[in-house]
Design a protein around this motif. Structure first.
Motif, PDB file in Angstrom:
ATOM      1  N   LEU A  15      -2.399  -7.624  -8.274  1.00 50.31           N
ATOM      2  CA  LEU A  15      -3.492  -6.671  -8.125  1.00 50.31           C
ATOM      3  C   LEU A  15      -3.739  -6.017  -9.478  1.00 50.31           C
ATOM      4  CD1 LEU A  15      -2.064  -4.955  -4.915  1.00 50.31           C
ATOM      5  CD2 LEU A  15      -3.721  -6.831  -5.010  1.00 50.31           C
ATOM      6  N   SER A  16      -4.956  -6.104  -9.992  1.00 54.06           N
ATOM      7  CA  SER A  16      -5.273  -5.500 -11.287  1.00 54.06           C
ATOM      8  C   SER A  16      -5.264  -3.982 -11.206  1.00 54.06           C
ATOM      9  CB  SER A  16      -6.641  -5.969 -11.786  1.00 54.06           C
ATOM     10  OG  SER A  16      -6.589  -7.349 -12.035  1.00 54.06           O
ATOM     11  N   ASP A  17      -5.688  -3.432 -10.079  1.00 54.08           N
ATOM     12  CA  ASP A  17      -5.655  -1.979  -9.860  1.00 54.08           C
ATOM     13  C   ASP A  17      -5.137  -1.753  -8.446  1.00 54.08           C
ATOM     14  OD1 ASP A  17      -6.017   0.732  -9.568  1.00 54.08           O
ATOM     15  OD2 ASP A  17      -8.072   0.742 -10.351  1.00 54.08           O
ATOM     16  N   ALA A  18      -3.856  -1.457  -8.333  1.00 52.93           N
ATOM     17  CA  ALA A  18      -3.183  -1.381  -7.039  1.00 52.93           C
ATOM     18  C   ALA A  18      -3.690  -0.249  -6.146  1.00 52.93           C
ATOM     19  CB  ALA A  18      -1.678  -1.237  -7.248  1.00 52.93           C
ATOM     20  N   ALA A  19      -4.387   0.738  -6.715  1.00 53.61           N
ATOM     21  CA  ALA A  19      -4.879   1.857  -5.912  1.00 53.61           C
ATOM     22  C   ALA A  19      -6.173   1.518  -5.176  1.00 53.61           C
ATOM     23  CB  ALA A  19      -5.097   3.071  -6.801  1.00 53.61           C
ATOM     24  N   THR A  20      -6.806   0.421  -5.512  1.00 55.19           N
ATOM     25  CA  THR A  20      -8.111   0.101  -4.924  1.00 55.19           C
ATOM     26  C   THR A  20      -8.017  -0.738  -3.662  1.00 55.19           C
ATOM     27  OG1 THR A  20      -8.350  -1.874  -6.308  1.00 55.19           O
ATOM     28  CG2 THR A  20      -9.254   0.197  -7.177  1.00 55.19           C
ATOM     29  N   VAL A  21      -6.816  -1.202  -3.321  1.00 56.08           N
ATOM     30  CA  VAL A  21      -6.661  -2.055  -2.137  1.00 56.08           C
ATOM     31  C   VAL A  21      -5.584  -1.514  -1.202  1.00 56.08           C
ATOM     32  CG1 VAL A  21      -7.441  -4.162  -3.265  1.00 56.08           C
ATOM     33  CG2 VAL A  21      -5.027  -3.578  -3.309  1.00 56.08           C
ATOM     34  N   ARG A  22      -5.711  -1.892   0.065  1.00 57.84           N
ATOM     35  CA  ARG A  22      -4.695  -1.580   1.065  1.00 57.84           C
ATOM     36  C   ARG A  22      -4.057  -2.909   1.443  1.00 57.84           C
ATOM     37  NH1 ARG A  22      -7.679   0.924   5.260  1.00 57.84           N
ATOM     38  NH2 ARG A  22      -7.769   2.690   3.859  1.00 57.84           N
ATOM     39  N   VAL A  23      -2.742  -3.027   1.271  1.00 61.44           N
ATOM     40  CA  VAL A  23      -2.035  -4.293   1.500  1.00 61.44           C
ATOM     41  C   VAL A  23      -1.104  -4.150   2.703  1.00 61.44           C
ATOM     42  CG1 VAL A  23      -0.450  -5.993   0.492  1.00 61.44           C
ATOM     43  CG2 VAL A  23      -2.115  -4.827  -0.962  1.00 61.44           C
ATOM     44  N   THR A  24      -1.128  -5.176   3.550  1.00 63.41           N
ATOM     45  CA  THR A  24      -0.212  -5.240   4.682  1.00 63.41           C
ATOM     46  C   THR A  24       0.614  -6.501   4.525  1.00 63.41           C
ATOM     47  OG1 THR A  24      -1.879  -4.178   6.052  1.00 63.41           O
ATOM     48  CG2 THR A  24      -0.061  -5.222   7.193  1.00 63.41           C
ATOM     49  N   GLU A  25       1.940  -6.361   4.543  1.00 66.88           N
ATOM     50  CA  GLU A  25       2.866  -7.489   4.430  1.00 66.88           C
ATOM     51  C   GLU A  25       3.503  -7.728   5.784  1.00 66.88           C
ATOM     52  OE1 GLU A  25       5.835  -6.523   1.545  1.00 66.88           O
ATOM     53  OE2 GLU A  25       4.437  -6.550  -0.128  1.00 66.88           O
ATOM     54  N   ASN A  26       3.276  -8.901   6.363  1.00 64.50           N
ATOM     55  CA  ASN A  26       3.858  -9.259   7.662  1.00 64.50           C
ATOM     56  C   ASN A  26       3.640  -8.169   8.705  1.00 64.50           C
ATOM     57  OD1 ASN A  26       4.991 -11.785   6.723  1.00 64.50           O
ATOM     58  ND2 ASN A  26       6.420 -10.539   5.561  1.00 64.50           N
ATOM     59  N   GLY A  27       2.455  -7.568   8.713  1.00 69.64           N
ATOM     60  CA  GLY A  27       2.113  -6.543   9.692  1.00 69.64           C
ATOM     61  C   GLY A  27       2.522  -5.140   9.318  1.00 69.64           C
ATOM     62  N   ARG A  28       3.252  -4.965   8.213  1.00 71.27           N
ATOM     63  CA  ARG A  28       3.695  -3.637   7.783  1.00 71.27           C
ATOM     64  C   ARG A  28       2.936  -3.209   6.532  1.00 71.27           C
ATOM     65  NH1 ARG A  28       8.483  -5.947   7.083  1.00 71.27           N
ATOM     66  NH2 ARG A  28       8.786  -7.074   8.974  1.00 71.27           N
ATOM     67  N   PRO A  29       2.410  -1.969   6.520  1.00 69.37           N
ATOM     68  CA  PRO A  29       1.673  -1.504   5.338  1.00 69.37           C
ATOM     69  C   PRO A  29       2.577  -1.398   4.113  1.00 69.37           C
ATOM     70  CG  PRO A  29       1.494   0.076   7.163  1.00 69.37           C
ATOM     71  CD  PRO A  29       2.445  -0.996   7.579  1.00 69.37           C
ATOM     72  N   ARG A  30       2.048  -1.766   2.980  1.00 67.56           N
ATOM     73  CA  ARG A  30       2.759  -1.645   1.708  1.00 67.56           C
ATOM     74  C   ARG A  30       2.277  -0.361   1.037  1.00 67.56           C
ATOM     75  NH1 ARG A  30       5.224  -5.053  -2.072  1.00 67.56           N
ATOM     76  NH2 ARG A  30       4.867  -4.444  -4.231  1.00 67.56           N
ATOM     77  N   ALA A  31       3.169   0.320   0.359  1.00 67.34           N
ATOM     78  CA  ALA A  31       2.805   1.561  -0.340  1.00 67.34           C
ATOM     79  C   ALA A  31       1.704   1.266  -1.359  1.00 67.34           C
ATOM     80  CB  ALA A  31       4.023   2.152  -1.038  1.00 67.34           C
ATOM     81  N   GLN A  32       0.689   2.127  -1.369  1.00 69.35           N
ATOM     82  CA  GLN A  32      -0.433   1.933  -2.283  1.00 69.35           C
ATOM     83  C   GLN A  32      -0.010   2.346  -3.690  1.00 69.35           C
ATOM     84  OE1 GLN A  32      -3.948   3.681  -0.763  1.00 69.35           O
ATOM     85  NE2 GLN A  32      -5.288   2.424  -2.009  1.00 69.35           N
ATOM     86  N   GLY A  33      -0.434   1.570  -4.676  1.00 74.10           N
ATOM     87  CA  GLY A  33      -0.076   1.834  -6.065  1.00 74.10           C
ATOM     88  C   GLY A  33      -0.886   2.961  -6.671  1.00 74.10           C
ATOM     89  N   LYS A  34      -0.577   3.271  -7.913  1.00 75.19           N
ATOM     90  CA  LYS A  34      -1.282   4.329  -8.638  1.00 75.19           C
ATOM     91  C   LYS A  34      -2.557   3.773  -9.258  1.00 75.19           C
ATOM     92  CE  LYS A  34       3.010   6.664  -9.680  1.00 75.19           C
ATOM     93  NZ  LYS A  34       4.021   6.952 -10.680  1.00 75.19           N
ATOM     94  N   ALA A  35      -3.510   4.655  -9.499  1.00 72.50           N
ATOM     95  CA  ALA A  35      -4.799   4.253 -10.077  1.00 72.50           C
ATOM     96  C   ALA A  35      -4.595   3.577 -11.427  1.00 72.50           C
ATOM     97  CB  ALA A  35      -5.705   5.465 -10.229  1.00 72.50           C
TER      98      ALA A  35
END
Length: 130
Positions: free
Chosen positions: A99-119
């Motif tokens: 992810l080039s900018d981890a704060a712009t996306v919401r990621v779910t891994e195997n049904g579990r939300p992943r912590a959103q990154g910083k801008a």
């Protein structure tokens, strides 16, 4: 010799006309068809017993810069920017995500939300199916 030239010319014109009709029909059918769901697009609520994607990515900003998803040592499944509300799901057993900018996306891994990154933070990780 004149008759052969005439026959070739008629066949060429008929071939071009056929290609124009086929191309026009294909274009008309694509423009006339309502938008279909993307093949990797997840439904909003999975039904009971539905397969959970290995990774699901949803764009929550106006533009999510370069999101890359690939099978390790194999095919690149996605290498592009995403738009607000766009989401993709992949079901491969193992995936590399960048992810080039981890704060712009919401990621779910195997049904579990992943912590959103910083801008502005670039994030790279691997997800394996359970």
């Amino acid at each position: 010799m004149g008759l052969a030239r005439l026959a070739v010319a008629v066949l060429a014109v008929a071939g071009i006309a056929t290609l124009l009709v086929i191309g026009g029909r294909a274009l008309f059918l694509t423009l006339d068809t309502p938008e279909r769901a993307e093949p990797h697009r997840a439904t909003t609520e999975p039904s009971a017993g539905a397969q959970v994607p290995t990774v699901r990515i949803e764009c929550v900003a106006d533009t999510c810069p370069l999101v890359t998803v690939r099978v390790p040592g194999g095919d690149v499944l996605q290498y592009r920017d995403m738009s607000r509300g766009e989401e993709v799901s992949y079901f491969q057993p193992e995936l590399d995500v960048v992810l080039s900018d981890a704060a712009t996306v919401r990621v779910t891994e195997n049904g579990r939300p992943r912590a959103q990154g910083k801008a502005g933070e670039r994030e790279a990780f691997t997800v394996k199916a359970p």
